[in-house]
Scaffold this motif. Structure first.
Motif, mmCIF file in Angstrom:
data_model
loop_
_atom_site.group_PDB
_atom_site.id
_atom_site.type_symbol
_atom_site.label_atom_id
_atom_site.label_comp_id
_atom_site.label_asym_id
_atom_site.label_seq_id
_atom_site.Cartn_x
_atom_site.Cartn_y
_atom_site.Cartn_z
ATOM 1 N N PHE A 123 31.483 29.915 44.390
ATOM 2 C CA PHE A 123 30.187 30.523 44.101
ATOM 3 C C PHE A 123 29.842 31.736 44.968
ATOM 4 C CE2 PHE A 123 29.697 26.160 42.480
ATOM 5 C CZ PHE A 123 29.338 26.464 41.179
ATOM 6 N N VAL A 124 30.679 32.040 45.961
ATOM 7 C CA VAL A 124 30.435 33.223 46.794
ATOM 8 C C VAL A 124 31.658 34.140 46.797
ATOM 9 C CG1 VAL A 124 29.871 34.089 49.089
ATOM 10 C CG2 VAL A 124 28.793 31.986 48.261
ATOM 11 N N VAL A 125 32.805 33.601 47.220
ATOM 12 C CA VAL A 125 33.997 34.440 47.372
ATOM 13 C C VAL A 125 34.489 34.954 46.028
ATOM 14 C CG1 VAL A 125 36.380 34.508 48.177
ATOM 15 C CG2 VAL A 125 34.665 33.227 49.482
ATOM 16 N N VAL A 126 34.591 34.086 45.028
ATOM 17 C CA VAL A 126 35.100 34.513 43.717
ATOM 18 C C VAL A 126 34.180 35.542 43.053
ATOM 19 C CG1 VAL A 126 35.618 33.746 41.362
ATOM 20 C CG2 VAL A 126 36.528 32.477 43.318
ATOM 21 N N PRO A 127 32.865 35.265 42.939
ATOM 22 C CA PRO A 127 32.026 36.275 42.272
ATOM 23 C C PRO A 127 31.896 37.590 43.025
ATOM 24 C CG PRO A 127 30.691 34.431 43.046
ATOM 25 C CD PRO A 127 32.115 34.037 43.219
ATOM 26 N N LEU A 128 31.771 37.539 44.359
ATOM 27 C CA LEU A 128 31.554 38.763 45.129
ATOM 28 C C LEU A 128 32.859 39.444 45.520
ATOM 29 C CD1 LEU A 128 28.603 37.751 47.498
ATOM 30 C CD2 LEU A 128 28.514 39.039 45.358
ATOM 31 N N GLY A 129 33.875 38.652 45.868
ATOM 32 C CA GLY A 129 35.121 39.230 46.349
ATOM 33 C C GLY A 129 36.142 39.530 45.272
ATOM 34 N N THR A 130 35.973 38.933 44.101
ATOM 35 C CA THR A 130 36.951 39.123 43.027
ATOM 36 C C THR A 130 36.313 39.683 41.768
ATOM 37 O OG1 THR A 130 38.323 37.293 43.866
ATOM 38 C CG2 THR A 130 38.669 37.979 41.582
ATOM 39 N N VAL A 131 35.402 38.914 41.173
ATOM 40 C CA VAL A 131 34.879 39.255 39.841
ATOM 41 C C VAL A 131 34.100 40.571 39.863
ATOM 42 C CG1 VAL A 131 33.343 38.513 37.977
ATOM 43 C CG2 VAL A 131 34.820 36.846 39.128
ATOM 44 N N LEU A 132 33.221 40.740 40.819
ATOM 45 C CA LEU A 132 32.385 41.944 40.866
ATOM 46 C C LEU A 132 33.240 43.207 40.902
ATOM 47 C CD1 LEU A 132 29.625 43.337 41.150
ATOM 48 C CD2 LEU A 132 29.813 43.002 43.639
ATOM 49 N N LEU A 133 34.179 43.267 41.836
ATOM 50 C CA LEU A 133 35.015 44.459 41.968
ATOM 51 C C LEU A 133 35.879 44.677 40.731
ATOM 52 C CD1 LEU A 133 36.341 46.810 43.440
ATOM 53 C CD2 LEU A 133 37.849 45.157 44.574
ATOM 54 N N GLU A 134 36.546 43.635 40.269
ATOM 55 C CA GLU A 134 37.493 43.797 39.163
ATOM 56 C C GLU A 134 36.790 44.168 37.860
ATOM 57 O OE1 GLU A 134 40.032 40.371 38.996
ATOM 58 O OE2 GLU A 134 40.879 40.746 40.984
ATOM 59 N N GLU A 135 35.635 43.593 37.608
ATOM 60 C CA GLU A 135 34.921 43.938 36.372
ATOM 61 C C GLU A 135 34.353 45.356 36.430
ATOM 62 O OE1 GLU A 135 35.100 42.331 33.585
ATOM 63 O OE2 GLU A 135 36.375 40.938 34.680
ATOM 64 N N VAL A 136 33.762 45.712 37.553
ATOM 65 C CA VAL A 136 33.242 47.076 37.694
ATOM 66 C C VAL A 136 34.387 48.083 37.595
ATOM 67 C CG1 VAL A 136 32.245 48.710 39.344
ATOM 68 C CG2 VAL A 136 31.159 46.486 38.991
ATOM 69 N N ALA A 137 35.513 47.767 38.214
ATOM 70 C CA ALA A 137 36.645 48.708 38.236
ATOM 71 C C ALA A 137 37.309 48.832 36.873
ATOM 72 C CB ALA A 137 37.661 48.264 39.283
ATOM 73 N N PHE A 138 37.725 47.693 36.297
ATOM 74 C CA PHE A 138 38.584 47.741 35.115
ATOM 75 C C PHE A 138 37.814 47.779 33.797
ATOM 76 C CE2 PHE A 138 41.219 45.901 38.461
ATOM 77 C CZ PHE A 138 42.321 46.749 38.397
ATOM 78 N N ARG A 139 36.788 46.956 33.665
ATOM 79 C CA ARG A 139 36.007 46.974 32.417
ATOM 80 C C ARG A 139 34.787 47.876 32.500
ATOM 81 N NH1 ARG A 139 39.994 43.549 32.923
ATOM 82 N NH2 ARG A 139 38.683 42.234 34.218
ATOM 83 N N GLY A 140 34.487 48.392 33.704
ATOM 84 C CA GLY A 140 33.347 49.278 33.869
ATOM 85 C C GLY A 140 33.747 50.732 33.972
ATOM 86 N N VAL A 141 34.143 51.145 35.180
ATOM 87 C CA VAL A 141 34.395 52.565 35.443
ATOM 88 C C VAL A 141 35.655 53.071 34.745
ATOM 89 C CG1 VAL A 141 34.835 54.265 37.251
ATOM 90 C CG2 VAL A 141 33.141 52.457 37.626
ATOM 91 N N LEU A 142 36.798 52.388 34.941
ATOM 92 C CA LEU A 142 38.031 52.846 34.305
ATOM 93 C C LEU A 142 37.905 52.840 32.785
ATOM 94 C CD1 LEU A 142 40.826 51.182 36.471
ATOM 95 C CD2 LEU A 142 40.444 53.622 36.164
#
Length: 247
Positions: A123-142
């Motif tokens: 509930f902390v490491v996965v959403p903040l350390g993994t999901v947030l970055l990867e979604e913003v990077a790959f499905r968001g900005v890129l």
């Protein structure tokens, strides 16, 4: 004269796209290496910071909030898809954990955690350390950058391939850490290479599914929810089964 003006507008646009994409990729490679080989919890700190930096970079490159899947107008549709995605993954995982011939897929020593550590990670490491970055990077900005210049189909394919390659480092120990994978592929060098290739292929296909969720809902929230459920719920079930076996 009109042709010259058109060329002058097109060339800088392509150059700007290449520069921004290059900056995003360099940033992602750097944080991926740092998260793998840096101090513990590097990803937890770097994830939100890099995600914020990527959003600023996307805005500077001319992307709208809608281009990045962050528009307030699509929040409600995204929330509906998010709830459905989490429930679907929960049902699939519950069935997988209940059936003896699929239960081995949850036997991963990386997630044999005590209750407090499992909850903190899910509930902390996965959403903040993994999901947030990867979604913003790959499905968001890129996705937004490529879609703006090459269309949605190319954006989904390119971002998903990059998403698959992103998982090379995290899957280096997959064959040894996951007993189910090791039992099928082996834990020797060949098995480890096959496990890495399988992880890259699987996550690339998963990236296409996440892109489709983002397209249908118009929101990153739907993709982020499915992403979290896949990682977070899987971690909780793995930790729970490990604790049950040890009890």
């Amino acid at each position: 004269m009109p042709e010259i003006n058109q060329d002058r507008t097109t060339v800088p646009s392509r150059r700007r796209l290449a520069l921004v994409l290059g900056a995003v990729l360099v940033l992602l490679v750097t944080v991926n290496i740092a998260a793998k080989y840096g101090p513990p919890r590097t990803g937890l700190v770097a994830g939100p910071l890099v995600a914020a930096g990527l959003i600023l970079l996307g805005r500077r490159a001319g992307l709208t909030w809608h281009d990045m899947g962050l528009s307030r107008r699509t929040l409600i549709p995204g929330l509906k898809y998010a709830v459905g995605a989490v429930l679907a993954v929960a049902v699939v995982y519950a069935i997988g954990a209940a059936l003896p011939f699929t239960r081995g897929a949850f036997d991963d020593v990386r997630y044999h955690l005590h209750l407090h550590a499992a909850l903190l990670t899910a509930f902390v490491v996965v959403p903040l350390g993994t999901v947030l970055l990867e979604e913003v990077a790959f499905r968001g900005v890129l996705h937004g950058l490529i879609s703006r210049h090459r269309g949605a189909m190319w954006a989904s394919i390119a971002s998903s391939v990059l998403f698959g390659l992103w998982h090379i480092l995290p899957s280096l120990r997959l064959a040894k850490a996951n007993h189910g994978v090791g039992a099928v592929l082996g834990t020797d060098l060949t098995g480890q290479i096959l496990a890495i290739l399988g992880a890259v292929a699987f996550t690339a296909v998963a990236g296409l599914l996440l892109c489709e969720l983002r397209r249908r809902s118009g929101s990153l929230l739907a993709a982020a929810a499915l992403h979290w459920a896949t990682n977070g719920l899987g971690l909780l079930i793995t930790a729970g089964l490990a604790a049950f076996r040890l009890a």
